[in-house]
Motif scaffolding. Structure first.
Motif, PDB file in Angstrom:
ATOM      1  N   ASP A  71      48.888  15.716  15.436  1.00 21.22           N
ATOM      2  CA  ASP A  71      49.460  16.786  16.243  1.00 21.22           C
ATOM      3  C   ASP A  71      50.950  16.877  15.936  1.00 21.22           C
ATOM      4  N   ALA A  72      51.410  18.051  15.502  1.00 24.99           N
ATOM      5  CA  ALA A  72      52.811  18.234  15.124  1.00 24.99           C
ATOM      6  C   ALA A  72      53.545  19.175  16.081  1.00 24.99           C
ATOM      7  N   THR A  73      53.021  19.360  17.277  1.00 31.11           N
ATOM      8  CA  THR A  73      53.614  20.313  18.219  1.00 31.11           C
ATOM      9  C   THR A  73      55.060  19.966  18.563  1.00 31.11           C
ATOM     10  N   ASP A  74      55.296  18.740  18.978  1.00 30.26           N
ATOM     11  CA  ASP A  74      56.644  18.366  19.426  1.00 30.26           C
ATOM     12  C   ASP A  74      57.664  18.303  18.287  1.00 30.26           C
ATOM     13  N   PRO A  75      57.349  17.738  17.121  1.00 32.61           N
ATOM     14  CA  PRO A  75      58.312  17.810  16.029  1.00 32.61           C
ATOM     15  C   PRO A  75      58.577  19.241  15.565  1.00 32.61           C
ATOM     16  N   PHE A  76      57.564  20.099  15.636  1.00 30.54           N
ATOM     17  CA  PHE A  76      57.776  21.509  15.274  1.00 30.54           C
ATOM     18  C   PHE A  76      58.832  22.137  16.177  1.00 30.54           C
TER      19      PHE A  76
END
Length: 441
Positions: A69-74
């Motif tokens: 899941d890359a939501t927060d780094p995005f």
């Protein structure tokens, strides 16, 4: 940021493909560059198999989150998300099935939710907006220090005393320029991404003689997965020279690998640590940066030629190398005090907050510490909000402390000298761990 949809909420469009976390996790690209790479952002599944090589931030940054899941780094890395999201539409291949949770099993759901609420608060408070006047003052004081170094040699003539004093002034100017280019590289000086890039090249190339692209390429990877072996370049380059962290030191020892006498690494760390910026320029054929960097050396030699008497070349080389060596030495102490003593291991795919907190620590706030470290004494806040201007770190720090306290997470903050000492102690402990495993494993 778009609100997260919990498991079972909403119905996926009929034409949309549905996936499970297990299916996404298998597309991590490990061991085979040709393998598929997928990642998740706001429950949507993206295929980056072909795109990752064209990713503006670098292939390895986005690939660090392949299968995850890359939501927060995005959210953390992208200042202007509107044009990015338009391009991302071409990469969407589906979304998580309705029965799939919004968070991977390895994620701390409550912590992630609270952090995203904090992100929203930070934006509403305007803490991501830079103050250009603040950074103008920083730039002017760098130029003043640089000019003062020349003036000392010109007015007082060359002697051992003036040489040392001038070198000190130039060293401080170079160090402060290093922190300013760091701000520019994180897009935290101007609202315009373009202007951040332009001035970043000026500061990094002309004022320091180094590559801006080299710094951005490696530093973004570091922020994506700090202290994660095989993903953080600051850690990845070390095993042939250094043995960092208990797990990796034990692994090297048991495998009977002895590239260096790691049990003595705390003695040679600050001498061997160097960079290969110029090599990177030639390797990537960054000719504009080469021209910019050349102006640094031309300016240095032209301004100091009349001041160093008969031994012009020798004197200039001595001064240039003294400033360069001391600046790298100083940079190493400051940049590594927040990371080397912290947890170092393979990527454990924890949530964004936990990943950053276990790899970073702070140093006590004071006017000197803030100035001397370029506000990298607020490393925790900087890693959680990498595009936040440094002059706002102290404002968000109490909110981050409260978040950590609520979830029982350690928020480490220490005196400056203790932080420096912890680097040596950590290196010594890791080296001893390797030695014990090597001799007894």
């Amino acid at each position: 940021m778009a609100p997260q949809r919990e498991a079972g909420q909403g119905v996926a469009p009929p034409a949309s493909r549905l996936f499970t976390w297990e299916e996404v996790a298998r597309r991590d690209g490990r061991g085979d560059p040709s393998r598929e790479r997928w990642l998740v952002i706001d429950r949507k599944v993206y295929d980056i198999t072909r795109f990752h090589k064209r990713h503006p931030g670098g292939s390895r940054v986005i690939c660090s989150y392949a299968g995850q899941d890359a939501t927060d780094p995005f959210v953390a890395f992208h200042v202007d998300k509107t044009p990015v999201k338009k391009h991302m539409k071409q990469l969407v291949i589906g979304e998580l099935a309705p029965d799939q949770p919004s968070f991977e099993p390895s994620k701390n759901k409550l912590l992630v939710e609270d952090f995203r609420e904090l992100q929203s608060t930070v934006e509403k408070m305007g803490l991501l907006k830079p103050n250009p006047f603040y950074f103008l003052v920083i730039l002017l004081h760098i130029l003043l220090l640089d000019a003062a170094g020349w003036f000392v040699l010109w007015y007082f003539r060359t002697s051992v005393t003036t040489f040392i004093f001038a070198t000190t002034l130039l060293l401080i100017a170079q160090s402060q320029a290093g922190w300013l280019q760091h701000d520019l590289g994180h897009l935290s000086v101007f609202s315009s991404i373009k202007w951040n890039h332009i001035v970043h090249e000026f500061v990094m190339c002309h004022l320091k003689g180094l590559s801006a692209n080299w710094w951005s390429f490696h530093h973004s990877q570091h922020h994506a997965k700090p202290n994660c072996f095989l993903k953080d370049p600051d850690i990845e380059i070390h095993p042939t020279i250094f043995s960092l962290g208990k797990p990796l030191s034990e692994e090297l020892g048991k495998q009977k690998k002895k590239y260096m006498p790691y049990n003595h690494q705390h003695k040679y760390f600050f001498i061997i640590f160097q960079i290969y910026s110029i090599y990177f320029i030639f390797q990537r054929k960054l000719w504009r940066e080469l021209a910019w960097s050349a102006t640094y050396f031309i300016r240095f030699f032209i301004t100091f030629v009349p001041l160093l008497g008969v031994k012009v070349v020798l004197g200039q080389l001595l001064l240039l190398n003294a400033v360069r060596f001391l600046e790298i030495w100083c940079f190493t102490w400051v940049s590594q005090m927040n990371h080397i003593p912290m947890h170092i291991d393979y990527d454990e795919n924890t949530d964004w907050v936990s990943t950053q907190l276990q790899a970073t620590c702070n140093v006590d706030q004071s006017f000197f510490n803030d100035w001397f470290t370029g506000h990298l004494n607020f490393q925790i806040e900087h890693h959680l909000f990498p595009t936040m201007p440094r002059h706002n770190f102290w404002k968000v720090a109490p909110l981050v402390k409260s978040l950590c306290a609520k979830h029982g997470i350690a928020y480490q903050c220490k005196p400056l000298l203790t932080a420096f000492g912890d680097i040596v102690r950590s290196l010594k402990d890791s080296g001893q761990t390797w030695y014990d495993a090597y001799m007894n494993g």
